[in-house]
Design a protein around this motif. Structure first.
Motif, short mmCIF file in Angstrom:
data_model
loop_
_atom_site.label_atom_id
_atom_site.label_comp_id
_atom_site.label_asym_id
_atom_site.label_seq_id
_atom_site.Cartn_x
_atom_site.Cartn_y
_atom_site.Cartn_z
N ASP A 218 4.92 -2.48 -5.83
CA ASP A 218 4.93 -1.02 -5.80
C ASP A 218 3.96 -0.41 -6.79
OD1 ASP A 218 6.79 -1.21 -3.84
OD2 ASP A 218 8.46 -0.41 -5.00
N GLU A 219 3.79 -1.02 -7.96
CA GLU A 219 2.87 -0.46 -8.95
C GLU A 219 1.44 -0.45 -8.41
OE1 GLU A 219 3.16 -2.47 -12.62
OE2 GLU A 219 5.17 -1.72 -13.09
N ARG A 220 1.07 -1.50 -7.74
CA ARG A 220 -0.27 -1.57 -7.17
C ARG A 220 -0.43 -0.54 -6.06
NH1 ARG A 220 -3.27 -7.01 -4.83
NH2 ARG A 220 -5.29 -6.03 -4.46
N ALA A 221 0.58 -0.40 -5.21
CA ALA A 221 0.51 0.58 -4.13
C ALA A 221 0.42 2.00 -4.70
CB ALA A 221 1.74 0.45 -3.23
N VAL A 248 -2.81 0.89 3.69
CA VAL A 248 -2.11 0.66 4.95
C VAL A 248 -2.06 -0.83 5.26
CG1 VAL A 248 -2.26 0.94 7.46
CG2 VAL A 248 -2.61 2.92 5.97
N GLU A 249 -3.18 -1.50 5.07
CA GLU A 249 -3.28 -2.91 5.43
C GLU A 249 -2.52 -3.83 4.47
OE1 GLU A 249 -7.49 -3.05 5.42
OE2 GLU A 249 -7.71 -2.15 7.42
N ARG A 250 -2.36 -3.40 3.20
CA ARG A 250 -1.74 -4.27 2.20
C ARG A 250 -0.32 -3.86 1.81
NH1 ARG A 250 -6.79 -4.84 -2.10
NH2 ARG A 250 -8.41 -5.37 -0.55
N HIS A 251 -0.02 -2.56 1.95
CA HIS A 251 1.27 -2.06 1.46
C HIS A 251 1.87 -1.08 2.47
CE1 HIS A 251 0.42 -3.82 -2.50
NE2 HIS A 251 -0.79 -3.31 -2.38
N ARG A 252 1.96 -1.53 3.70
CA ARG A 252 2.41 -0.66 4.79
C ARG A 252 3.82 -0.10 4.53
NH1 ARG A 252 2.38 -0.40 10.53
NH2 ARG A 252 3.41 1.60 10.95
N SER A 253 4.70 -0.86 3.93
CA SER A 253 6.09 -0.44 3.79
C SER A 253 6.34 0.46 2.58
CB SER A 253 7.01 -1.67 3.70
OG SER A 253 6.69 -2.44 2.55
N TYR A 254 5.33 0.64 1.74
CA TYR A 254 5.54 1.40 0.50
C TYR A 254 5.90 2.85 0.80
CZ TYR A 254 4.62 3.65 -3.97
OH TYR A 254 4.74 4.40 -5.12
N GLN A 255 6.99 3.31 0.18
CA GLN A 255 7.43 4.71 0.27
C GLN A 255 7.46 5.23 1.71
OE1 GLN A 255 8.41 7.03 -2.25
NE2 GLN A 255 8.60 5.17 -3.51
N ASP A 256 8.12 4.45 2.56
CA ASP A 256 8.34 4.89 3.95
C ASP A 256 7.01 5.20 4.65
OD1 ASP A 256 9.80 5.51 6.22
OD2 ASP A 256 10.07 7.62 5.64
N ASP A 257 6.11 4.23 4.59
CA ASP A 257 4.82 4.35 5.31
C ASP A 257 3.95 5.47 4.75
OD1 ASP A 257 3.16 3.22 7.16
OD2 ASP A 257 4.05 4.19 8.91
N LEU A 258 3.96 5.64 3.43
CA LEU A 258 3.24 6.73 2.79
C LEU A 258 1.74 6.69 3.09
CD1 LEU A 258 3.13 9.12 0.79
CD2 LEU A 258 2.87 7.43 -1.05
N ALA A 259 1.16 5.49 3.10
CA ALA A 259 -0.29 5.38 3.30
C ALA A 259 -0.70 5.95 4.65
CB ALA A 259 -0.73 3.93 3.17
#
Length: 289
Positions: A218-221, A248-259
């Motif tokens: 999460d910190e990286r995202a 999007v490609e690396r952290h798709r699930s972060y914060q409910d698809d925030l990217a």
């Protein structure tokens, strides 16, 4: 055929100039009609009479739908007469069929600019010339004349965003009517305010780059998102989209698809069109599917 000083025949070749551009200065009512259409023959004289009666407060554009199928398709004319009202370059109201004169008059009244709106339009011209102080004064004057003039409030919010006064911009948006807050332009202002909040406590770009390289999860995202937000505020929307697509490609699930959601916000800032939007929309589709 057009009759009257404030009535004009419009076709594909002059539509941009006669409807889109003119509607930025005065409302334009477009009447899609055809010679064989009985209801068109009933409605047309009513529209023409009102165009003359209102003395240029709106203009009437007559479009023969048979001769201009491209315009009929573009504006989704499925039955005639089809009447579409343009203001500031876009459709803001419409109806289909031959309405009685009283209902047409109500339609026109809704379209006409609010009291004092001429000051807002003059302010837009001043902004194009870089005369921001004078433009801001006129926008406040427009609001004093009509506190419900949300378009003047929107321009003030945009100026506040560009000046880094994000709290002022948010207060202006909050003062808008709930209906007007749903306008795409308002969503763009709110997106910029959100980006400002994302970078408020973020480290500078070199530090963020280090976080992106070294941190995990999460910190990286979060660091990637903050970097993209900062790039948006700096006006580098292409750089922001590159960063968001990596997210999007690396952290798709972060914060409910925030990217992904943020990519769509940047598309909105770009007017949802153009080469940059097309390129990243294709890349987004590939990443998602």
């Amino acid at each position: 055929m057009a009759t009257g000083k404030h009535v004009m025949d419009v076709h594909l070749g002059n539509f941009q100039e006669s409807v889109i551009e003119i509607s930025r200065q005065v409302p334009v009512v477009v009447d899609f009609w055809a010679p064989w259409c009985g209801p068109c023959r009933a409605l047309g004289p009513v529209l023409e009479k009102l165009a003359e009666e209102y003395g240029g407060r709106f203009l009437l554009a007559k479009i023969n739908s048979d001769e201009n199928p491209e315009l009929s398709r573009e504006y989704q004319v499925r039955g005639i007469p089809a009447v579409k009202a343009f203001r500031d370059g876009r459709v803001v109201d419409e109806f289909t069929g031959a309405l009685p004169e009283s209902a047409v008059r109500q339609f026109i009244e809704r379209l006409l600019p609010p009291p004092g709106d001429e000051w807002r339009r003059e302010a837009l011209l001043l902004l194009e010339r870089g005369e921001t102080a004078q433009a801001e004064a006129l926008l406040h004057k427009a609001l004093e004349a009509n506190p419900g003039n949300d378009r003047a409030r929107l321009e003030l919010a945009r100026m506040a965003v560009h000046g880094g006064r994000f709290a002022d911009a948010e207060a202006l948006v909050t003062a808008m009517s709930p209906t007007f807050r749903m306008e795409p332009e308002v969503s763009g202002v709110m997106a910029l305010i959100g980006f400002a909040g994302a970078v408020k406590d973020a480290p500078d770009l070199p530090a963020l780059a280090g976080i992106i390289t070294a941190s995990k999860g999460d910190e990286r995202a979060l660091a990637m998102y903050q970097r993209a937000a900062r790039l948006v505020l700096q006006g580098d929307l292409e750089g922001a989209l590159e960063q968001l697509m990596d997210m999007v490609e690396r952290h798709r699930s972060y914060q409910d698809d925030l990217a992904r959601k943020t990519v769509l916000q940047v598309f909105a800032l770009l007017g949802n069109q153009g080469a940059l939007v097309d390129r990243f929309r294709t890349r987004l589709s590939r990443a998602l599917f």
